[in-house]
Design a protein around this motif. Sequence first.
Motif, PDB file in Angstrom:
ATOM      1  N   MET A  28     -13.355 -50.876 -10.804  1.00 23.06           N
ATOM      2  CA  MET A  28     -12.882 -51.198 -11.919  1.00 23.06           C
ATOM      3  C   MET A  28     -13.388 -49.581 -12.834  1.00 23.06           C
ATOM      4  O   MET A  28     -12.674 -48.601 -13.662  1.00 23.06           O
ATOM      5  CB  MET A  28     -12.862 -52.032 -12.755  1.00 23.06           C
ATOM      6  CG  MET A  28     -12.026 -53.097 -12.290  1.00 23.06           C
ATOM      7  SD  MET A  28     -11.253 -54.048 -13.213  1.00 23.06           S
ATOM      8  CE  MET A  28     -10.630 -54.126 -14.320  1.00 23.06           C
ATOM      9  N   GLN A  29     -14.955 -49.360 -12.885  1.00 22.33           N
ATOM     10  CA  GLN A  29     -15.052 -48.576 -13.706  1.00 22.33           C
ATOM     11  C   GLN A  29     -14.732 -46.961 -12.747  1.00 22.33           C
ATOM     12  O   GLN A  29     -14.561 -46.269 -14.163  1.00 22.33           O
ATOM     13  CB  GLN A  29     -16.719 -48.423 -12.819  1.00 22.33           C
ATOM     14  CG  GLN A  29     -16.990 -49.264 -14.022  1.00 22.33           C
ATOM     15  CD  GLN A  29     -18.851 -49.549 -13.502  1.00 22.33           C
ATOM     16  OE1 GLN A  29     -19.511 -49.735 -12.738  1.00 22.33           O
ATOM     17  NE2 GLN A  29     -19.152 -50.552 -15.031  1.00 22.33           N
ATOM     18  N   PHE A  30     -14.632 -46.898 -11.567  1.00 22.36           N
ATOM     19  CA  PHE A  30     -14.199 -45.405 -10.931  1.00 22.36           C
ATOM     20  C   PHE A  30     -12.894 -45.614 -11.734  1.00 22.36           C
ATOM     21  O   PHE A  30     -12.352 -44.039 -11.837  1.00 22.36           O
ATOM     22  CB  PHE A  30     -13.866 -46.066  -9.471  1.00 22.36           C
ATOM     23  CG  PHE A  30     -15.430 -45.321  -9.349  1.00 22.36           C
ATOM     24  CD1 PHE A  30     -17.133 -43.945  -9.381  1.00 22.36           C
ATOM     25  CD2 PHE A  30     -16.028 -46.395  -7.911  1.00 22.36           C
ATOM     26  CE1 PHE A  30     -17.889 -44.063  -8.588  1.00 22.36           C
ATOM     27  CE2 PHE A  30     -17.130 -45.936  -7.462  1.00 22.36           C
ATOM     28  CZ  PHE A  30     -17.833 -45.269  -7.414  1.00 22.36           C
ATOM     29  N   ALA A  31     -12.143 -46.618 -12.296  1.00 28.94           N
ATOM     30  CA  ALA A  31     -10.461 -46.120 -12.375  1.00 28.94           C
ATOM     31  C   ALA A  31     -10.523 -45.745 -14.209  1.00 28.94           C
ATOM     32  O   ALA A  31      -9.659 -46.235 -14.613  1.00 28.94           O
ATOM     33  CB  ALA A  31      -9.753 -47.264 -11.888  1.00 28.94           C
ATOM     34  N   ALA A  32     -12.383 -46.481 -14.972  1.00 29.82           N
ATOM     35  CA  ALA A  32     -11.466 -45.798 -16.207  1.00 29.82           C
ATOM     36  C   ALA A  32     -11.543 -47.109 -16.578  1.00 29.82           C
ATOM     37  O   ALA A  32     -10.731 -47.040 -17.542  1.00 29.82           O
ATOM     38  CB  ALA A  32     -11.305 -44.886 -16.251  1.00 29.82           C
ATOM     39  N   VAL A  33     -11.801 -48.170 -16.484  1.00 25.30           N
ATOM     40  CA  VAL A  33     -10.967 -49.970 -16.499  1.00 25.30           C
ATOM     41  C   VAL A  33     -12.367 -49.991 -17.691  1.00 25.30           C
ATOM     42  O   VAL A  33     -13.633 -50.119 -16.268  1.00 25.30           O
ATOM     43  CB  VAL A  33     -10.674 -50.685 -16.100  1.00 25.30           C
ATOM     44  CG1 VAL A  33     -10.149 -51.851 -16.598  1.00 25.30           C
ATOM     45  CG2 VAL A  33      -9.311 -49.875 -15.871  1.00 25.30           C
ATOM     46  N   ASP A  34     -12.486 -50.330 -18.572  1.00 17.34           N
ATOM     47  CA  ASP A  34     -13.638 -50.765 -19.323  1.00 17.34           C
ATOM     48  C   ASP A  34     -14.262 -52.368 -18.370  1.00 17.34           C
ATOM     49  O   ASP A  34     -13.361 -52.874 -18.877  1.00 17.34           O
ATOM     50  CB  ASP A  34     -13.616 -51.108 -21.013  1.00 17.34           C
ATOM     51  CG  ASP A  34     -13.206 -49.572 -21.552  1.00 17.34           C
ATOM     52  OD1 ASP A  34     -14.025 -48.959 -21.026  1.00 17.34           O
ATOM     53  OD2 ASP A  34     -13.328 -49.676 -22.588  1.00 17.34           O
TER      54      ASP A  34
END
Length: 75
Positions: A28-34
């Motif tokens: 999720m961090q790689f996908a830019a989700v906080d």
Amino acid sequence: MTKLFEQAIETVRGLPAEQQDALARLLMQFAAVDQPALELSPHEAASFDESLAQAERGEFATEEQVRAIWAKHGL
């Protein structure tokens, strides 16, 4: 979803829940989700502090030690 991504998901499904959650947070961090900040247990925090102290003292694993860890995990 690509076949490779599907394969990765299937592989992760076989892991313990704690590892699945850790990988999900990374994805999720790689996908830019906080994501909320990860809270370390007292044991993890102490281990992290000791690792930082070792680094400050210049105490790092030798190449042989790193290779042994890689071999242990099939890398």
